[in-house]
Structures are given as C-alpha cells and as structure tokens.
Design an enzyme around this catalytic site. Sequence first.
Site, short mmCIF file in Angstrom:
data_model
loop_
_atom_site.label_atom_id
_atom_site.label_comp_id
_atom_site.label_asym_id
_atom_site.label_seq_id
_atom_site.Cartn_x
_atom_site.Cartn_y
_atom_site.Cartn_z
N CYS A 1 -1.64 1.76 -2.87
CA CYS A 1 -2.63 2.82 -2.61
C CYS A 1 -2.05 4.23 -2.64
CB CYS A 1 -3.28 2.60 -1.25
SG CYS A 1 -3.68 0.89 -0.86
N CYS B 1 0.81 -1.21 0.00
CA CYS B 1 0.00 0.00 0.00
C CYS B 1 0.85 1.26 0.00
CB CYS B 1 -0.93 0.01 1.20
SG CYS B 1 -1.85 1.55 1.41
N TYR C 1 -8.59 -3.92 -11.23
CA TYR C 1 -8.59 -2.52 -10.83
C TYR C 1 -7.19 -1.92 -10.93
CZ TYR C 1 -6.87 -3.88 -6.17
OH TYR C 1 -6.13 -4.37 -5.13
N HIS D 1 -27.40 20.23 -1.53
CA HIS D 1 -27.55 20.68 -2.90
C HIS D 1 -26.61 21.84 -3.21
CE1 HIS D 1 -29.71 21.07 -6.69
NE2 HIS D 1 -29.81 22.39 -6.49
N GLU E 1 -26.00 13.90 -3.29
CA GLU E 1 -27.43 14.16 -3.17
C GLU E 1 -28.23 13.21 -4.06
OE1 GLU E 1 -30.38 18.03 -3.80
OE2 GLU E 1 -28.50 17.85 -4.92
N LYS F 1 -0.36 5.31 -6.08
CA LYS F 1 -1.45 5.25 -7.06
C LYS F 1 -2.38 6.46 -6.93
CE LYS F 1 -5.07 3.63 -5.84
NZ LYS F 1 -5.46 2.25 -5.90
N GLU G 1 -6.60 1.33 -13.25
CA GLU G 1 -6.12 2.55 -12.59
C GLU G 1 -4.84 3.06 -13.22
OE1 GLU G 1 -7.93 1.83 -8.07
OE2 GLU G 1 -5.90 1.14 -8.56
#
Length: 500
Positions: A65, A60, A199, A475, A480, A68, A203
Amino acid sequence: MADSGGDARHGFDYDLIVIGGGSGGLACSKEAATFGARVAVFDYVDPSPAGTVYGLGGTCVNVGCIPKKIMHQSALLGGLLKDARSFGWRVPDVQHEWVSLVENVNSHIYGLNMDYRKSLHDKSIDYYNEFVSFVDEHTIEGRDIFGKVTRHTAASFLLAVGGRPIYPSIPGIEHCISSDDIFQLEKPPGKTLVIGASYIGLECAGFIHGMGMEATVMVRSILLRGFDREMATKVGEYMEREGINFIWQGIPKSIEKTSEGRLKVSYQLETEFGTLSSDAEFDTVLIAVGRQACTQKLGLDKIGLAVEPNGKIAAVNEQTKIPHIYVVGDVLEGRPELTPVAIMAGRLLARRLYNGSSRLMDYNLVPTTVFTPLEYGCVGLSEDAAIEAIGEENVEVYMSGYETLEMSVARRTGADGEIIKNPCFCKLVCDKTRNERVLGFHVLGPNAGEITQGFAVAMRLGATKEDFDLTVGIHPTQAEELTLLTVTKSSGESAVKTSC
C-alpha cells in the site's frame, strides 16, 4: 497482567505470541499490551527470488500500500504537470527521475520500520527477528539469521504471517521480479510486461506508464477478478485509451534472457481461431498472478491445524479449531486481503481476549479502492453479485458517465490523439424490494478512494437511494454526482451526461 487471557498462573512465557509483524499482527500486539498482556512479536522475511528483503511492518508498509500509493501519486503528478498548461501555467518539459523516487520511497519506509520497532519497545512488547515453527500447541521454536535456536511458550497465539507473490512454473521465471521488488529497483524498469490482471498488476502497470515508460499487461482471462464486471471493464478501457498495452487471453510459456540483457517472452494466445504463438522483448517482466499465504513452514501439521490449498487457514471469528490459536489478515480464509481489515480484526480480537469485549469483526461492506490511473472505489456488492443474491428482477442500477470539471478544462488526449471524453463512471446497485436500499456503491474517477471512504459510513447505516437523493451535493465536485443519479440501467437510456 490482564484480567482475561493474561493470567500469570498459566506458566507460559507470554500471554500472547504474535507470529508476523505486519499490519494485523502489530495492531493486535499493541492493543493486547495496552490491556496488560505480556506479548511477543516474531517476524522474519525470506528474501524474494530476486533477493529483495524488507523490514518490520509487513507487505503494506514495505512492498504494498505505502510504496504503491507514493508511486501512483508520482505518476498522477506527471499527468497534472501536463494539465497545468491548460490552466495557464507555463510548464517546461520535465523528466522523471526513478532513482530519486526510489530513494525517497525507501527512506520513508525505513522511517516507518523504525517507528514500529519503537512502538513495540514503548509498550514493552518483545520483538524477535526470527523464523518460527510450532513444536507443540503452546511452544514455538525460533531461529535467527545466525542459526541460533530458542524456544518460547504462550497461552495464546496469533498467526498473522500474510502472503507472498506466486511465481508460475515456467522456464526462465528466475529472470522476473514481483511487487516485492519493483519498489526497490536501482534503475527504471523500462519497457515492462506485467503478467497478471489483478489490482496489483494493473496498479503497477499504471504507475510505470505514468512515469513515461511503456507498459503491457498480459491477461489470461479477465481484469480484476472479484470486482464488478462493468467497472473492471471501464478500468481497462481507460488504461488502453491512455496507451497501456494489453495482451488478451495470453499465457506465458517461457522467458529467455537475450545477449543484450533483455527478456524475450514467448506466449500463447487463446483465440477464436485456436491457439497462436508469439513473442516479444521487454526490459522487465513483473509477475502478478496471485499470492500464497506464508504458512507452509510453520509446522502447523505438528499441531493438527489444517491449511487450505492456497495456504490459508479457516477460522470462525478469527479463532481456529485449536481454541487458543487465532488468525487475522491475508492468511485468513475467505476474508478480504486488505490492511485496514487486518488492523481492525486484530484490535477487536485483542479487546475480546484481554478487555472483556464481545464485539466481533464485521467483514461486510468493507470499502476498497484500486489505484489504477483512474481510481476505482467500491463498497458492498457488485451488480453481478446482487443479481445472484436477490434476483435480477429485484435489482435496479442507477448510473452516470461523466467527466470532472478539471478534466473538461484539461482536455487530455489518449494514445490515439483523440480527447478522452467522459471517462468517469459511477453507479448505485439497489434492492427494489427494500425501499431501494443501496447494496453496492461504485465510482471510477480521480480520488475515488477519498470519495468511497466517506460514503462507506452511509452504506453501513443502511442508506437508500432516497438518502443519496436528499443529500445536498457539494458543487462542483465529483462526489456530488452520487447525489444526482437519475438514469437507470433498466431504462435503456444512455448514462453519459451532456451537461452539469
């Protein structure tokens, strides 16, 4: 010494030896030390086939992670600079400097490496940069980079060795790199072929393209295996619209270095008309076809601890069939390969071993995000998994296709020159037999990771569709949209929104 598991009367060097200095191992070691256990951490990283090495912190921090996400952010900033013109900014044409980015990435990572070493020292945890293997159930043998061999004993062991990229057995594979190498390349990768549609592959292709280089993904079967099929398809569709190339049903057969230093990739295409052969040249070929747990050299056969074909180890509540040997992280069979999962599992294990806790790790409803150009976040079941679990007649899906306010102003165009309209998508997968309890949460859009993390709490508390409906939205935000879903898949109506 701790009251439980840390009894000095056991006669071993340590209460706990952690093998692997990644996220899960470090979390468990520090938590155990907090409760008074005497702990040692052993960590050693073999160079990648391309020669890349890295420090304490595991995948990681060093090659996963953290770098990346920084490179993903770099790519996003390139897009935002172009968008800025639509918001009144007179932005000159800019160019990306790969070398500067890599220097900054690795400077940040080096700082984290040092922080981890300091944190171990501060908690009186012994750290050994040694490769280890078991001699017997309570003894390991360590070997440092100079060949010096030492032996250490412990009452308990935690295996947290993680995994490394798999390299397919094809001619010329030695010319390729993997995710172990991309973040330390001394020059830009240039025109890049990513082999694999996990993934990691998507990525990497995403941020390479976002920095202005040509990226192609070779897909053998499907995108994002294990994720929701509809969402995975939409991820790929957006990447294609942006200009990322895909070779569908492609199988690499060989990689040859040309006299100009480029890589000629020969591959097969499985089509409805049969198998076709083709080739293309690239500057860089990145392999992302999967990962293998790093258990092969641990000497587990000497202690009778079996491993699965993928190198992983079966365990119940992180405990293997040898009661004092535990497993967390990517090496644990059948569990999500995610850093926060390993961290939490490691901490909870330490609390059970050394602080009298009984809380177990819950591997259900774990949120995650794929950091593709348009991020995809999810919690819970895919639509496909929900149908398999409770039957199609008991599943209802609420969905929406939309664009954010910012997108509507920026009016980004795709590789074909057309404006990309309504690229975002979200859906709630609900159980009709349980008051429409939400079984799966899925969102494709900017900052999907941030959105998903918040909704994950509601999912863990058993949120229903009505709970989402009765939540007042903020909003105008993308999140939302999850409080305004009215179109169901069973209705056959279009999910694309035409107004706010």
